[in-house]
Scaffold this active site. Structure first.
Site, PDB file in Angstrom:
ATOM      1  N   HIS A 159       0.929  -1.243   0.291  1.00 18.91           N
ATOM      2  CA  HIS A 159      -0.258  -0.651  -0.056  1.00 18.91           C
ATOM      3  C   HIS A 159       0.903   1.202   0.539  1.00 18.91           C
ATOM      4  O   HIS A 159       0.143   2.000  -0.472  1.00 18.91           O
ATOM      5  CB  HIS A 159      -0.873   0.491   1.452  1.00 18.91           C
ATOM      6  CG  HIS A 159      -2.349  -0.917   1.242  1.00 18.91           C
ATOM      7  ND1 HIS A 159      -3.455  -0.223   0.538  1.00 18.91           N
ATOM      8  CD2 HIS A 159      -1.762  -1.995   0.915  1.00 18.91           C
ATOM      9  CE1 HIS A 159      -3.875  -1.139   0.589  1.00 18.91           C
ATOM     10  NE2 HIS A 159      -3.366  -3.230   0.767  1.00 18.91           N
ATOM     11  N   ASP A 367       3.397   9.391  -0.779  1.00 15.24           N
ATOM     12  CA  ASP A 367       2.064   8.422  -0.790  1.00 15.24           C
ATOM     13  C   ASP A 367       1.983   7.880  -1.795  1.00 15.24           C
ATOM     14  O   ASP A 367       2.684   7.982  -2.446  1.00 15.24           O
ATOM     15  CB  ASP A 367       1.352   9.147  -0.978  1.00 15.24           C
ATOM     16  CG  ASP A 367       0.045   9.455   0.440  1.00 15.24           C
ATOM     17  OD1 ASP A 367      -0.357   8.490   0.924  1.00 15.24           O
ATOM     18  OD2 ASP A 367      -0.589  10.002   0.868  1.00 15.24           O
TER      19      ASP A 367
END
Ligand code: GDG
Length: 465
Positions: A159, A367
């Site tokens: 992720h 991110d």
């Protein structure tokens, strides 16, 4: 149809409303096929003499799904969870070598806990189960399962970003981490640039061989590798926007800020999210574009997370002092430039807040994807939408090209981008929003999970002779 076995750091009850992309995707996939969701219980037990492989598991049955959780000992919590996962992998994978703490005890606990989880999970498996492992806490899990004789299809999804080889190689155990990824049949990343970093690492540091686009042979196994950008559940989010609470929140915010322009930021309080840099840029906006004084208000929600770590303490102090300084330097009796909320806000209140905000600031330094960017877009009124200011270093920037892209390290550029967003003509806002919506609709969370599980099925088909 094969059962699905999902493994992630934490598990959630699939019959309760899900918060976040992973929980939605897992809930939907598990509902379809039934199966197991395995992970840490979130509890720490007093250190007790451990049996060699021992993990005491708790099994809870919810419909056709079994939630199987294991506790960590205090030592495991400190060395595996806080230590290796959050003091080594999280900072390094977010390119923050300066914040990493390399310690052999952390590396040892990481392997040990993955082995313990593998033993506990192995007892629950059936021969045709399909296993889907999530995120950086569990990279060696498949290798440990294979060592126990498990030959089920196993996929892994990361992720968070995968950094370039020069950064990854700073981790003393980098070679064994990458080798253990070859125990999976499919390795999924968020972006094409993560996939490129992986391929470059293999080329520079290993003898692995590229068989075809996205297929590598190494360490005696073949692994498929691809990008699967995670999405949100647009339908579920639109429902939240239209719900009574969603509309109430929207009306309240609109009334409260009728004379003002609202900007919003919603993040976990994490150093990867670029919060101090964002506040500096907002300050610069007030300095250089004076018409925003007494007019623009930034609501910044920073949900507490991982507070046991020192780096997070420092960040909290920095944020308190930055917000305090902006408010005391620019605030008026009837206007405060920054409303900073260091608490978690109920999920059902977020869509109304997003919809009432003319601009969203999603400006992480790094991110994996960033779901807030997608949630903000989904909450807008398409006939009068707000503008997304997005960091070029968020995984989402690879897909969301019509956002106003910024370099979060460049204060002046970011201040100008915010000004541009605040003054963008409606035609341009509508046009950009429509293209962005088309993208997030097409690549929603259901697309993500189906595509990953389909690819996993193909990955285990024998190669043509
Ligand atoms: C990791 C990766 C990747 C935030 N504050 C509150 C709250 N949130 C919700 C948001 C959103 C979720 O949390 C945050 O998701 P992000 O994607 O922005 O970031 P991470 O938590 O760092 O997630 C990331 C993601 O995994 C999925 O793969 O995109 O890159 O770092 O849904 O709305 N929710 C509530 N109160 C808050 O105060 N209820």
């Amino acid at each position: 149809m094969s059962r699905l076995v999902v493994v992630s750091n934490r598990v959630a009850n699939p019959q309760k409303p899900a918060a976040g992309g992973l929980a939605v995707a897992v809930r939907e996939s598990l509902r379809e096929t039934g199966g197991i969701w395995f992970g840490w219980s979130g509890r720490q037990q007093e250190d007790a003499p451990e049996e060699k492989t021992g993990a005491k598991v708790t099994v809870q049955t919810v419909g056709n799904v079994q939630l199987v959780t294991a506790d960590l000992s205090r030592e495991e919590y400190e060395n595996y969870y806080l230590g290796y996962a959050n003091n080594v992998l999280w900072p390094v994978f977010h390119y923050r070598l300066d914040l990493a703490r390399f310690d052999e005890r952390f590396a040892d606990a990481y392997r040990r806990v993955n082995r313990k989880f593998a033993h506990a999970l192995h007892e629950q498996l059936k021969p045709d189960d399909v296993i889907w492992v999530h995120d950086y806490h569990l990279i060696p899990l498949a290798a440990e399962l294979r060592a126990l004789g498990c030959d089920n299809p196993i996929g892994f999804f990361l992720h968070i970003p995968l950094p370039p080889p020069q950064v990854l190689a700073a981790i003393p155990e980098h070679a064994s981490l990458v080798q253990s990824l070859f125990a999976y049949d499919l390795v999924g990343f968020q972006t094409e640039s993560d996939v490129t970093h992986f391929a470059h690492y293999l080329e520079a540091e290993t003898h692995a061989e590229r068989l075809s686009e996205g297929k590598f042979r190494g360490f005696g196994r073949i692994a498929s590798v691809a990008a699967f950008p995670i999405g949100i559940d647009i339908e579920e989010f639109s429902k939240l926007v239209r719900s009574r609470e969603g509309m109430d929140m929207f009306e309240r915010m609109r009334k409260e800020y009728s004379r003002r322009q609202l900007l919003v930021g919603v993040d976990r309080l994490d150093y990867s999210k670029g919060l101090p840099q964002r506040l500096q840029a907002f300050r610069r906006l007030l300095e250089t574009h004076e018409e925003n004084r007494d007019r623009a208000t930034l609501i910044q929600i920073a949900a507490p997370s991982r507070e046991a770590l020192d780096a997070y303490d420092d960040l909290r102090c920095e944020m308190d002092s930055l917000c305090g300084a902006i408010n005391s330097d620019y605030g008026e009796l009837d206007w405060m430039p920054v409303r900073y909320i260091h608490r978690s806000v109920a999920r059902k209140r977020l869509p109304g807040l997003y919809r009432a905000s003319r601009v969203a600031l999603v400006t992480p330094l790094r991110d994996g994807m960033n779901l807030v960017a997608k949630e903000y877009l989904a909450a807008q009124d398409p006939t009068d939408p707000g503008v997304l200011v997005l960091s070029r270093f968020a995984g989402a920037a690879e897909q969301l090209k019509e956002a106003v892209l910024v370099n979060p390290y460049d204060t002046q550029e970011m201040a100008e981008a915010i000004q541009r967003a605040l003054t963008m003509p409606i035609e341009e806002r509508v046009e950009r929003h429509a293209s962005l919506m088309a993208t997030i609709r097409r690549y929603d969370v259901h697309w993500w999970r189906k595509r990953f599980l389909d690819e996993l099925k193909h990955a285990v088909e024998p190669l043509p002779a």
